[in-house]
Design a protein around this motif. Sequence first.
Motif, PDB file in Angstrom:
ATOM      1  N   SER A 276      -4.026   2.874   7.690  1.00 34.15           N
ATOM      2  CA  SER A 276      -3.832   4.242   7.205  1.00 34.15           C
ATOM      3  C   SER A 276      -3.048   5.060   8.215  1.00 34.15           C
ATOM      4  N   PHE A 277      -2.496   6.173   7.726  1.00 28.98           N
ATOM      5  CA  PHE A 277      -1.836   7.160   8.566  1.00 28.98           C
ATOM      6  C   PHE A 277      -2.797   8.319   8.818  1.00 28.98           C
ATOM      7  N   LEU A 278      -2.550   9.055   9.892  1.00 27.36           N
ATOM      8  CA  LEU A 278      -3.327  10.264  10.176  1.00 27.36           C
ATOM      9  C   LEU A 278      -2.561  11.475   9.663  1.00 27.36           C
ATOM     10  N   SER A 279      -3.286  12.447   9.159  1.00 27.45           N
ATOM     11  CA  SER A 279      -2.654  13.675   8.698  1.00 27.45           C
ATOM     12  C   SER A 279      -2.060  14.428   9.882  1.00 27.45           C
ATOM     13  N   MET A 280      -0.804  14.837   9.746  1.00 30.83           N
ATOM     14  CA  MET A 280      -0.167  15.635  10.792  1.00 30.83           C
ATOM     15  C   MET A 280      -0.494  17.121  10.614  1.00 30.83           C
ATOM     16  N   THR A 281      -1.015  17.476   9.454  1.00 29.83           N
ATOM     17  CA  THR A 281      -1.374  18.867   9.185  1.00 29.83           C
ATOM     18  C   THR A 281      -2.820  19.143   9.554  1.00 29.83           C
ATOM     19  N   ASP A 282      -3.705  18.207   9.255  1.00 32.86           N
ATOM     20  CA  ASP A 282      -5.129  18.393   9.534  1.00 32.86           C
ATOM     21  C   ASP A 282      -5.697  17.103  10.116  1.00 32.86           C
ATOM     22  N   PRO A 283      -5.328  16.778  11.365  1.00 33.36           N
ATOM     23  CA  PRO A 283      -5.778  15.524  11.969  1.00 33.36           C
ATOM     24  C   PRO A 283      -7.235  15.627  12.400  1.00 33.36           C
ATOM     25  N   PRO A 284      -7.891  14.486  12.599  1.00 30.77           N
ATOM     26  CA  PRO A 284      -9.239  14.533  13.178  1.00 30.77           C
ATOM     27  C   PRO A 284      -9.192  15.112  14.584  1.00 30.77           C
ATOM     28  N   GLU A 285     -10.315  15.641  15.020  1.00 29.51           N
ATOM     29  CA  GLU A 285     -10.351  16.345  16.311  1.00 29.51           C
ATOM     30  C   GLU A 285      -9.890  15.463  17.459  1.00 29.51           C
TER      31      GLU A 285
ATOM     32  N   HIS B 167      13.860  18.219  11.929  1.00 23.76           N
ATOM     33  CA  HIS B 167      14.549  18.399  10.646  1.00 23.76           C
ATOM     34  C   HIS B 167      13.839  17.680   9.492  1.00 23.76           C
ATOM     35  N   THR B 168      12.575  17.380   9.681  1.00 28.40           N
ATOM     36  CA  THR B 168      11.773  16.765   8.624  1.00 28.40           C
ATOM     37  C   THR B 168      10.310  16.932   8.990  1.00 28.40           C
ATOM     38  N   TRP B 169       9.435  16.758   7.996  1.00 28.61           N
ATOM     39  CA  TRP B 169       7.999  16.919   8.258  1.00 28.61           C
ATOM     40  C   TRP B 169       7.230  15.895   7.427  1.00 28.61           C
ATOM     41  N   PRO B 170       6.366  15.077   8.072  1.00 31.97           N
ATOM     42  CA  PRO B 170       5.632  14.045   7.348  1.00 31.97           C
ATOM     43  C   PRO B 170       4.287  14.549   6.829  1.00 31.97           C
ATOM     44  N   VAL B 171       3.980  14.202   5.586  1.00 28.25           N
ATOM     45  CA  VAL B 171       2.684  14.542   4.995  1.00 28.25           C
ATOM     46  C   VAL B 171       2.124  13.314   4.284  1.00 28.25           C
ATOM     47  N   LEU B 172       0.818  13.262   4.171  1.00 26.92           N
ATOM     48  CA  LEU B 172       0.192  12.205   3.380  1.00 26.92           C
ATOM     49  C   LEU B 172       0.593  12.397   1.926  1.00 26.92           C
ATOM     50  N   ALA B 173       0.920  11.311   1.264  1.00 26.12           N
ATOM     51  CA  ALA B 173       1.401  11.401  -0.112  1.00 26.12           C
ATOM     52  C   ALA B 173       0.670  10.375  -0.961  1.00 26.12           C
TER      53      ALA B 173
ATOM     54  N   ASP C 252      -0.372  18.121   2.533  1.00 25.16           N
ATOM     55  CA  ASP C 252      -0.798  16.756   2.259  1.00 25.16           C
ATOM     56  C   ASP C 252      -1.063  16.574   0.769  1.00 25.16           C
ATOM     57  N   HIS C 253      -0.716  15.411   0.271  1.00 24.97           N
ATOM     58  CA  HIS C 253      -0.894  15.039  -1.130  1.00 24.97           C
ATOM     59  C   HIS C 253      -0.293  16.069  -2.080  1.00 24.97           C
ATOM     60  N   PRO C 254       0.990  16.385  -1.907  1.00 25.77           N
ATOM     61  CA  PRO C 254       1.636  17.302  -2.845  1.00 25.77           C
ATOM     62  C   PRO C 254       1.722  16.654  -4.221  1.00 25.77           C
ATOM     63  N   ALA C 255       1.767  17.483  -5.255  1.00 25.91           N
ATOM     64  CA  ALA C 255       1.822  16.952  -6.615  1.00 25.91           C
ATOM     65  C   ALA C 255       2.606  17.903  -7.495  1.00 25.91           C
ATOM     66  N   ILE C 256       3.248  17.358  -8.495  1.00 27.88           N
ATOM     67  CA  ILE C 256       3.935  18.165  -9.492  1.00 27.88           C
ATOM     68  C   ILE C 256       2.891  18.750 -10.445  1.00 27.88           C
ATOM     69  N   ALA C 257       3.018  20.018 -10.767  1.00 23.64           N
ATOM     70  CA  ALA C 257       2.072  20.647 -11.681  1.00 23.64           C
ATOM     71  C   ALA C 257       2.057  19.897 -13.009  1.00 23.64           C
ATOM     72  N   PRO C 258       0.873  19.580 -13.531  1.00 23.40           N
ATOM     73  CA  PRO C 258       0.818  18.832 -14.797  1.00 23.40           C
ATOM     74  C   PRO C 258       1.411  19.603 -15.967  1.00 23.40           C
ATOM     75  N   GLU C 259       1.521  20.935 -15.842  1.00 20.05           N
ATOM     76  CA  GLU C 259       2.105  21.728 -16.919  1.00 20.05           C
ATOM     77  C   GLU C 259       3.615  21.606 -16.990  1.00 20.05           C
ATOM     78  N   SER C 260       4.249  21.132 -15.927  1.00 22.18           N
ATOM     79  CA  SER C 260       5.706  21.056 -15.887  1.00 22.18           C
ATOM     80  C   SER C 260       6.224  20.080 -16.932  1.00 22.18           C
TER      81      SER C 260
END
Length: 480
Positions: free
Chosen positions: A239-248, A261-267, A285-293
């Motif tokens: 697994s990868f560690l979250s760069m936005t909310d990593p463990p302590e 010039h880029t930013w990694p997030v869990l997907a 982390d875990h971005p998603a397209i709105a289901p209404e789109s």
Amino acid sequence: MATTATAAPRFAAARQVADAVLLEGYVLYPYRASAAKNRLRWQFGVLVPPAWGPAHGEHACQRTEVLMEPKGDATLALELRFLHAQRRTVQRALDGGGFAEVDELHLADRVLVPWDEGTEEHVELTVPVAELTGDGVTVPFTRPARDDIETVVGDDGRTAGRLVRRTEEIEGVLRLSAVELDGAYRVFRLTAVVENTSPWTPGAGVAAGSDAVVAADREAALPRSLVAAHLLLGLDSGSFLSMTDPPEWAREAVAACENLHTWPVLAGEAGRADVVLSSPIILEDHPAIAPESAGAMYDATEIDEILALRTAALTDQEKREARGTDARAAAVIDLADSLPPEVLERLHGAVRSLREVTGPDGPEQITEIPDGEAVFRPDTPWWDPAGADTADPARDRITVDGAPVGPGSRVLLRPGPRRTDAQDLFLHGRAALVEAVLHDVDGGVHLAVTVEDDPGADIRREQGRFLYFQPDEVTLLEDA
């Protein structure tokens, strides 16, 4: 050994968001090449030839660093995705034979115009994590130049003209390496560098410093650039560690990572951490397209409901121009024209926070409005056009700290704590010019500003794309 690979199945869940990143701002409403905001393109993740970038504030490479915990003989799958701009010119068929280049070619259903199309490119590989230590892995790639010709046939079945597409050569390199970190856990810092190595250089023999020359050179650089470049990274074990909310325990190591010039997030699927999307657009982390789109609309500034309604309201001539601009723009026009009422109604909005609190067994929803006194009816409408005060953003002024502020005033930006946009971190303390004073229907006041020393200020001013701040977020500069 690193090998090329087909798209990893584990990327399937993340691909919808990755596609949105790839085409963010690709073509903006009203979806016509003639629109002013479609004349300056490719805003996100553009990796230009190294001879062009540094002198003009653009970049030739991007760097991703992320922490990962591979298990056993884990293998890393990687997919570099970008758009390759191909220049399309339009030619009309001559009566005596041959073709002549034209600015417009009118057909019954569309108007064809010159345009830069974006073709999707991929660089895919898999490599054992063990091979990334030491010198790592270097993967050069090339996309050759080519010319394509598409014949255009009119309603009468005769050749009306043709589209000539020219694609320039792109050269690049992908560098991967991993370093195991000291600590109680088996953690690696993975580094992925994407670099445009194209040898193209701007034209010589032209007077330097001319805005027209700079614009022309950028136009020449774009077909040799990696546009909207981003990475999908996946582990088959680990697994990868979250760069936005990593463990302590990992916060210090995460803070030491260098992302340029880029930013990694869990997907990918929620609750999993085996896929990372490294994007030139800041995401959670875990971005998603709105289901209404209902479908991709590519515009970077509006929501689907507004775009669908405004696109459907375009004139027939405007729709013909949009359809002739790009196949993706034509698809947006067709989508807006074909949305059934029930689908359009879904775009009106959703309160996801309440959905999380109440859950699927929450309170029963009101399905019809009761009659009589149960409904609150104010004595006056929320907005009465006949009685509203007229407002002129070009002349209105307000008082800030006892001094008048309006168009032409110089202010210091101090975004308030209500702000959540990461951009505000960079704007805090910057000087700006007030362009307009705007009033909303709730009585709020907003200052439209452009930041001083912003090289794109003139374009923002021409297109009306300002930054907005409330009066308590600015301070009048003494020399104003």
